[in-house]
Design an enzyme around this catalytic site. Structure first.
Site, PDB file in Angstrom:
ATOM      1  N   HIS A 352      52.890  36.846  39.726  1.00  0.00           N
ATOM      2  CA  HIS A 352      53.778  36.140  38.769  1.00  0.00           C
ATOM      3  C   HIS A 352      53.490  34.929  38.027  1.00  0.00           C
ATOM      4  CE1 HIS A 352      57.696  38.517  39.034  1.00  0.00           C
ATOM      5  NE2 HIS A 352      57.115  38.660  40.152  1.00  0.00           N
ATOM      6  N   LYS A 544      65.871  27.891  29.965  1.00  0.00           N
ATOM      7  CA  LYS A 544      64.802  28.151  31.084  1.00  0.00           C
ATOM      8  C   LYS A 544      64.680  27.017  32.174  1.00  0.00           C
ATOM      9  CE  LYS A 544      62.094  28.933  27.707  1.00  0.00           C
ATOM     10  NZ  LYS A 544      61.469  30.328  27.752  1.00  0.00           N
ATOM     11  N   ARG A 545      64.076  27.226  33.005  1.00  0.00           N
ATOM     12  CA  ARG A 545      63.793  26.222  33.949  1.00  0.00           C
ATOM     13  C   ARG A 545      63.064  25.006  33.325  1.00  0.00           C
ATOM     14  NH1 ARG A 545      65.394  26.411  39.633  1.00  0.00           N
ATOM     15  NH2 ARG A 545      63.764  24.645  39.930  1.00  0.00           N
ATOM     16  N   LYS A 550      56.513  24.794  29.915  1.00  0.00           N
ATOM     17  CA  LYS A 550      57.341  25.473  29.031  1.00  0.00           C
ATOM     18  C   LYS A 550      57.658  24.584  27.861  1.00  0.00           C
ATOM     19  CE  LYS A 550      59.700  28.149  32.602  1.00  0.00           C
ATOM     20  NZ  LYS A 550      59.817  29.693  32.164  1.00  0.00           N
ATOM     21  N   THR A 652      61.269  36.301  30.618  1.00  0.00           N
ATOM     22  CA  THR A 652      62.269  37.260  30.167  1.00  0.00           C
ATOM     23  C   THR A 652      63.225  36.874  29.245  1.00  0.00           C
ATOM     24  OG1 THR A 652      63.211  36.753  32.217  1.00  0.00           O
ATOM     25  CG2 THR A 652      61.851  38.673  32.106  1.00  0.00           C
ATOM     26  N   LYS A 656      65.822  38.845  26.389  1.00  0.00           N
ATOM     27  CA  LYS A 656      66.896  39.009  26.258  1.00  0.00           C
ATOM     28  C   LYS A 656      67.457  38.571  24.850  1.00  0.00           C
ATOM     29  CE  LYS A 656      66.973  37.314  31.198  1.00  0.00           C
ATOM     30  NZ  LYS A 656      67.214  35.870  31.933  1.00  0.00           N
TER      31      LYS A 656
HETATM   32  C1  LIG Z   1      66.224  35.075  32.275  1.00  0.00           C
HETATM   33  C2  LIG Z   1      66.526  33.948  33.188  1.00  0.00           C
HETATM   34  C3  LIG Z   1      65.646  32.921  33.416  1.00  0.00           C
HETATM   35  C4  LIG Z   1      64.078  33.104  32.920  1.00  0.00           C
HETATM   36  O1  LIG Z   1      64.049  32.538  31.530  1.00  0.00           O
HETATM   37  P1  LIG Z   1      62.457  32.567  31.076  1.00  0.00           P
HETATM   38  O2  LIG Z   1      62.844  31.838  29.829  1.00  0.00           O
HETATM   39  O3  LIG Z   1      62.025  33.827  30.983  1.00  0.00           O
HETATM   40  O4  LIG Z   1      61.818  31.449  32.051  1.00  0.00           O
HETATM   41  C5  LIG Z   1      65.937  31.880  34.030  1.00  0.00           C
HETATM   42  N1  LIG Z   1      67.164  31.751  34.472  1.00  0.00           N
HETATM   43  C6  LIG Z   1      67.978  32.454  34.187  1.00  0.00           C
HETATM   44  C7  LIG Z   1      69.523  32.387  34.483  1.00  0.00           C
HETATM   45  C8  LIG Z   1      68.092  33.671  33.553  1.00  0.00           C
HETATM   46  O5  LIG Z   1      68.801  34.694  33.180  1.00  0.00           O
END
Ligand SMILES: *Cc1c(COP(=O)(O)O)cnc(C)c1O
Length: 804
Positions: A352, A544-545, A550, A652, A656
């Site tokens: 990952h 995101k985190r 990022k 991800t 979404k």
């Molecule tokens: C999808 C998701 C992530 C991943 O986000 P990235 O932008 O891909 O890092 C992190 N936290 C939650 C709650 C999510 O639903």
């Protein structure tokens, strides 16, 4: 129409609900608390799923298929109530029954607690994959740890993150079944004599399971989570008698600490013994359970690799390679070669990351002390492996050093990713670009040795969770256009929406949905942050985190640039935006936390100044989690995916958001590349260095200060950071000027220009809506159903087993 309707009339549901209230909660309608009603409701829904589960289990038992066992240290499952109501087809009956009883379904949903057993993308991916496995009728069990405390709850004080414990089972978890009679012993420490391990400490693993229903199918799979229990003898009655209460429970606390907390960090290795204990604990419990299940229908070991495939989600469960060897050698008496063939035919490994610092390693000294037999086995695996390497590259000691499972310098450590690749039949990256970079850089010597072992399986997301549950308005609109709901199991059918992009009435409806979703988001933002967002402004989201790679900092720098432009009166071409942030930082990650404070400080500036807030308002929504994602994503117009190219494995949230009609502004990183390929370059805002250019710039000796000197608007932006809040965040500016590891300054100008293009595009709302529809219509590939089908075809070779 595939939403199964169990054909339960509302009054029957009501009867069942009241019966559960009486029999399970021991109370009456009159004296029941809201919690009682919620729990009785959950149990009533659960009962129906159990009936399905029993049938699924019977089918599996009869057909004895190959199972996928998914091992993951993290799961971000999201709320179970809305999902289980929808999947069981009980939504309407439940609503009618509650209404008859004078109860508000939304209020009860508030009591449903999201199990936050993960940090971010990796944990949510695990949940999406389980959802897709059940939906695709693939026999599967997910294994994980039932942490007492999930991912911390985030609030802000003076703009700084404050972490509070997440005691998610405080009122009990109605979705799980505990099996305290099925505890498994897990050993730690001790010594090895003649290949036999005698542990010093035994902790018990107690399983509980939750149901994982598929959508539009009768299949219900399981997730099995383990918690650590001390043995009954651990309580020291004599010490207690002496009034030494703390010491009396010492041993219990020590054992049970193993499943106490989720480590709030998803990328850097903490180097804590407890974390390694957690990993070994999960792996031991899961493997015992897998072997027990195999033996229900099979004898001997010959059929094992035919019936069992184990997917390792990142390196956290990779100790399973050594543990399965130990079981086969020491408990089952197999010889080395036979045991190794079985191990090598069982595991597959998903990598990952690309960040070298996130590739997990453990000090040999620690592994030796905690798991002495496993260390011996790892040495033996390495010995055999290096012989193979020596044959492939005679005399090439550099190769040996590079490939070895043991790193020698500066300290002897076990490289878990190497153990994983050596012990697995397949290795996969999680997006095309990531898999390519893995082969070319991070795992290159392995890819040269065993090219056939390397695969790509691009991540995906559950359309049920992130469309049906999160965005009922858009789902309804799409279903009305496509004529049914079946596309939620066959997401490629979203392509049937394409012609609708040219239908102006449909575009109006699409825009209305977005606006209604933005209104919901604005209401929420106001309630939790006090910030009043304009539901007509562009919802520009970065969720995101918090991590430097990022580049949330780049996002904030654009806002600072806007501040200066507005103050100078350069407002031509600006469009009103709601800049939304969500995300947590690891508690010990100071650099990320400083950026978070900066974001909050900048938000205060823009929200508190009418001249500015006419164009930009900013809300940092605290405690981003799956429920937060479900609220923010449907409202989003612009999806910020701006990591430094070559750093994000996949992402991800980008998927979404595209599925919900947000346009992406992004770099050529992770799955952004594939999103852009599919939605079309005209419907995607691309900027910045690509992965190759980023590496080249670093190698050429990157000097951030020269970028600062060459661009006055950038200078102004960084000077602002250095002086905001009386210089409290000067370190952020200093770090940018002196180090800027993630090339923020190098991408600044391209990003600002791209954001100007975004604003220009937003002004033609009809063209924007067209692009938004095309983003959704062309993103069907990013369903997790497709991800598990790819795994099934390339790696698992699992047939679907729909119920007879
Ligand atoms: C999808 C998701 C992530 C991943 O986000 P990235 O932008 O891909 O890092 C992190 N936290 C939650 C709650 C999510 O639903």
């Amino acid at each position: 129409m595939t939403v199964a309707n169990d054909g339960v009339p509302a009054d029957e549901f009501e009867t069942d609900l009241l019966r559960n209230l009486a029999h399970q909660r021991g109370t009456t309608r009159q004296s029941a608390s809201a919690q009682d009603i919620y729990q009785a409701l959950a149990l009533t829904v659960r009962d129906r799923l159990v009936d399905r589960y029993v049938k699924t289990a019977a089918t599996y038992y009869e057909t004895n298929p190959r199972f996928v066992y998914y091992l993951s240290a993290e799961y971000m499952l999201g709320k179970q109530l809305p999902q289980n109501l929808l999947y069981s087809g009980l939504q309407n009956q439940a609503r009618d029954a509650l209404e008859k009883l004078g109860l508000d379904p939304a209020e009860l949903e508030d009591l449903d607690v999201e199990p936050g057993l993960g940090n971010g993308g990796l944990g949510r991916l695990a949940a999406c994959i389980l959802d897709a496995l059940a939906t695709e009728d693939i026999p599967a069990v997910g294994y994980g740890i039932r942490y007492d405390l999930g991912i911390f709850k985030q609030t802000f004080e003076d703009g700084a993150q404050v972490e509070r414990p997440d005691d998610w089972t405080f009122y009990g978890n109605p979705w799980e079944f505990a099996a305290p009679d099925d505890q498994q012993p897990v050993g730690f420490y001790g010594k090895v004599e003649d290949g036999k391990w005698t542990p010093d400490e035994i902790v018990l693993g107690e399983p509980s399971h939750m149901l994982v229903p598929g959508y539009g199918t009768q299949t219900v799979n399981l997730i099995r989570l383990w918690r650590a229990r001390a043995s009954r003898a651990s309580f020291d009655l004599s010490r207690f008698g002496e009034g030494r209460y703390g010491e009396a429970v010492d041993a219990i606390v020590r054992s049970e600490n193993i499943s106490k907390v989720l480590y709030p960090d998803d990328s850097t290795e903490l180097g804590r013994e407890l974390r390694l204990k957690q990993q070994h604990f999960l792996v031991t419990c899961a493997l015992r359970d897998i072997v027990r299940r195999y033996r229900l229908r099979n004898t001997g070991w010959d059929a094992f690799t035919e019936k069992v495939t184990i997917q390792l989600n990142d390196t956290h469960p990779v100790m399973a390679v050594a543990e399965l060897m130990r079981v086969l050698l020491d408990e089952e008496g197999l010889d080395w070669d036979r045991a190794w063939l079985i191990v090598r035919g069982t595991f597959a490994y998903t990598c990952h990351t690309l960040l070298p610092e996130a590739l997990e390693t453990w000090p040999v000294a620690l592994v030796e002390r905690l798991l002495p037999r496993h260390m011996e086995i790892i040495y033996l695996i390495n010995f055999h492996f290096l012989q193979e390497v020596e044959q492939a590259y005679p005399g090439d000691t550099g190769r040996l050093r590079e490939l070895s499972i043991i790193q020698e310098e500066p300290e002897r450590r076990v490289r878990m990713a190497h153990l994983a690749v050596v012990g697995a039949k397949a290795v996969n990256g999680v997006a095309e670009l990531h898999s390519k970079l893995l082969r070319e850089t991070t795992l290159r010597p392995f890819a040269e040795l065993w090219p056939e072992r390397f695969h790509n399986v691009t991540n995906g997301v559950s359309p049920r969770r992130f469309m049906l549950i999160a965005n009922p308005r858009l789902t309804g609109l799409i279903s009305s256009r496509l004529g049914d709901h079946d596309w939620l199991r066959d997401l490629d059918r979203l392509s049937e929406l394409e012609p609708a992009a040219d239908d102006s009435a449909f575009r109006d409806q699409w825009r209305e949905v977005k606006r209604a979703n933005r209104r919901d988001l604005a209401r929420y933002a106001r309630a939790v942050t006090g910030v009043a967002l304009d539901p007509d402004a562009m919802a520009d989201v970065m969720i995101k985190r918090f991590h430097e790679y990022k580049r949330q900092l780049l996002r904030v720098m654009h806002v600072i640039t806007l501040i200066h432009r507005i103050r100078r009166g350069e407002t031509a071409g600006l469009v009103p935006r709601s800049v939304i942030f969500g995300g947590k930082a690891a508690p010990g990650y100071y650099a990320a936390k400083r950026i978070m404070r900066l974001a909050n400080a900048v938000a205060d500036v823009v929200n508190g100044d009418q001249q500015l807030s006419a164009y930009v308002r900013m809300a940092f929504l605290p405690n981003y989690n799956v429920s937060g994602a479900e609220l923010i994503i449907p409202a989003a117009d612009l999806s910020e995916q701006i990591s430094l190219a070559g750093k994000e494995a996949s992402g991800t949230s980008n998927m979404k958001l595209a599925l919900n009609g947000a346009l992406t502004i992004g770099t050529l990183d992770g799955a952004n590349v594939e999103i852009r390929d599919r939605v079309g370059a005209d419907n995607f805002f691309l900027f910045g260095l690509d992965a190759g250019q980023a590496v080249a710039l670093k190698q050429a000796g990157y000097r951030p200060r020269s970028w600062y000197e060459a661009d006055w608007e950038l200078r102004e932006t960084i000077d602002f950071i250095a002086t905001i809040d009386g210089g409290a965040l000067r370190e952020v500016a200093d770090d940018l000027l002196n180090r800027d590891e993630y090339l923020t300054l190098a991408d600044y100008r391209a990003y600002i220009e791209c954001q100007d293009e975004v604003a220009h595009a937003w002004e033609d709302r009809d063209a924007w809506t067209r692009m938004s529809i095309l983003n959704a219509a062309r993103s069907g590939f990013f369903s997790a159903d497709r991800t598990v089908r790819d795994y099934g075809r390339e790696i698992w070779h699992t047939p679907a087993v729909p119920e007879a």
